[in-house]
Design an enzyme around this catalytic site. Structure first.
Site, PDB file in Angstrom:
ATOM      1  N   GLY A 204     -12.305  -2.937   5.231  1.00 28.49           N
ATOM      2  CA  GLY A 204     -10.900  -2.542   5.327  1.00 28.49           C
ATOM      3  C   GLY A 204     -10.030  -3.372   4.418  1.00 28.49           C
ATOM      4  CG  ASN A 205      -6.642  -2.059   2.896  1.00 26.79           C
ATOM      5  OD1 ASN A 205      -5.545  -2.090   3.435  1.00 26.79           O
ATOM      6  ND2 ASN A 205      -7.262  -0.912   2.608  1.00 26.79           N
TER       7      ASN A 205
END
Ligand code: CTP
Length: 392
Positions: A204-205
């Site tokens: 993810g980020n």
């Protein structure tokens, strides 16, 4: 007409307060969510139960109302529009002079959304130099006014000072909330995508989705028909259509099914995903020395590549400076690029503020100061509105 729009109706103390009950009914019929504030004097003219029955919620009657911790600020933020009807000479005078000693005046002072005032008083009071001066000030502040009208007044005399009829106030409400968006279809993507490694883990980020959700809220308030495709579990205006997704592939699929006139791509979309997500949790004992990656679809490119492409806004969250963003604006072919340096304090992921720069099709740059994300959202929509107008 007003489906899902949030109207705060403030009733102050005049005989005309009874007409506000009908106004509340008309607002509800038009699909608006209506909350009511009443001053102490308003309670002398109409019972709170009348409004409770019409709107489904008891009116708020004081600065120390038990139902909310801080009624004036919470209601000021909740509303898309504040309507003061009837607005007495005393209330208008207090607002014009910044006196916030009751719930209604404190709310008007605390709100940043449009305010519509419907004055009601006797002709002599309306014509008094103090009222005339207050009205001038209120116009300068940018408040909207509707009425008063000429007709029989409470004392049996006839003159200017009757509160505007509910239908006329409804038309003014529609004029304000219809806004520049005029029902135009706007698509907003928001949040960071999550690409599964196995059912438990993901790549993810750090994107929180706050910026995209702020744009969605601001766009609803301007009268756009908003579809928000988001990965974030954040609140959003009830009038927005929301499609919740998780992965880049799902976001791509959702966006493919939407035909907007304007697209604002604020999501941080993963460029790569694990090529083969495991179907069950990978045990530690199995070890995992590498993850094979595959490309995700470029959602922005597919939107920009449409035959009848929307006016498109891209985001460039960079660590590499403005030049890189300017280059990206060119290669992506967007109408407007919103750049922000995510390494800068108070800017970028998870914060409530952002410092951005706009880059247009000609590569012209406009740098903005550090602003609340909602304010950044307003500036983006200002540019969109000017840009869409410019495209004819
Ligand atoms: N974007 C998108 N789909 C993708 C990747 C990006 O729609 N698969 C959009 C983002 O929402 C953003 C813009 O494209 O509006 C730029 O995103 P960014 O990640 O900066 O672009 P990349 O092409 O991935 O550039 P980089 O080489 O910096 O990774």
């Amino acid at each position: 007409m007003l489906r899902g729009r949030r109207v705060l109706l403030c009733v102050t103390g005049g005989v005309a307060a009874y007409k506000s009950a009908y106004l509340a009914r008309r607002l509800v019929e038009a699909g608006a969510m209506v909350r009511v504030e009443m001053t102490e004097s308003a309670l002398e003219f109409v019972g709170p139960q009348t409004f409770a029955a019409i709107t489904g919620e008891a009116p708020f009657t004081g600065l120390f109302d038990a139902a909310l911790v801080s009624p004036h600020t919470e209601l000021a933020r909740w509303a898309d529009l504040v309507v003061v009807a009837p607005a007495t000479a005393a209330t208008l005078g207090r607002i014009a002079n910044g006196i916030s000693d009751d719930l209604v005046t404190a709310t008007v002072l605390a709100t940043t959304v449009p305010v519509l005032l419907a004055p009601a008083m006797h002709t002599e009071m309306w014509e008094h130099p103090a009222t005339v001066r207050n009205l001038e000030t209120l116009r300068e502040f940018g408040y909207h006014l509707v009425g008063p009208e000429e007709g029989p007044l409470a004392g049996g005399d006839i003159g200017l000072g009757r509160v505007a009829e509910p239908e006329e106030i409804m038309a003014a409400v529609a004029g304000i909330l219809g806004g520049e968006g005029q029902g135009r279809r706007i698509l907003i993507t928001a949040g960071g995508t999550r690409e599964p490694v196995d059912p438990v883990r993901f790549l993810g980020n750090r994107s929180s989705g706050k910026m995209g959700h702020a744009i969605a809220d601001a766009a609803v308030a301007r009268g756009y028909d908003v579809t928000l495709v988001t990965t974030a579990d954040l609140p959003v205006h009830p009038a927005a259509k929301v499609i919740r997704v998780e992965t880049a592939e799902e976001m791509f699929g959702a966006v493919e099914g939407i035909d907007p006139e304007i697209a604002i791509m604020a999501a941080a979309v993963a460029d790569f995903r694990p090529a083969d997500a495991a179907e069950s949790k990978i045990p530690r004992a199995d070890g995992l020395s590498s993850i094979q990656l595959a490309s995700t679809p470029d959602i922005l490119a597919s939107v920009v590549g449409r035959v009848d492409r929307p006016f498109t806004v891209g985001f460039a969250a960079e660590t590499g400076g403005l030049d890189r963003a300017r280059e990206k604006a060119g290669t992506k072919g967007v109408d407007l690029m919103v750049y922000n340096d995510v390494t800068e304090p108070g800017s970028g992921f998870g914060t409530d503020t952002n410092r951005v720069a706009f880059i247009d099709r000609e590569g012209e740059v406009e740098e903005l100061p550090l602003l609340a994300k909602r304010e950044v959202a307003e500036r983006i929509l200002d540019r969109v509105s000017a840009g869409v107008g410019g495209r004819g």
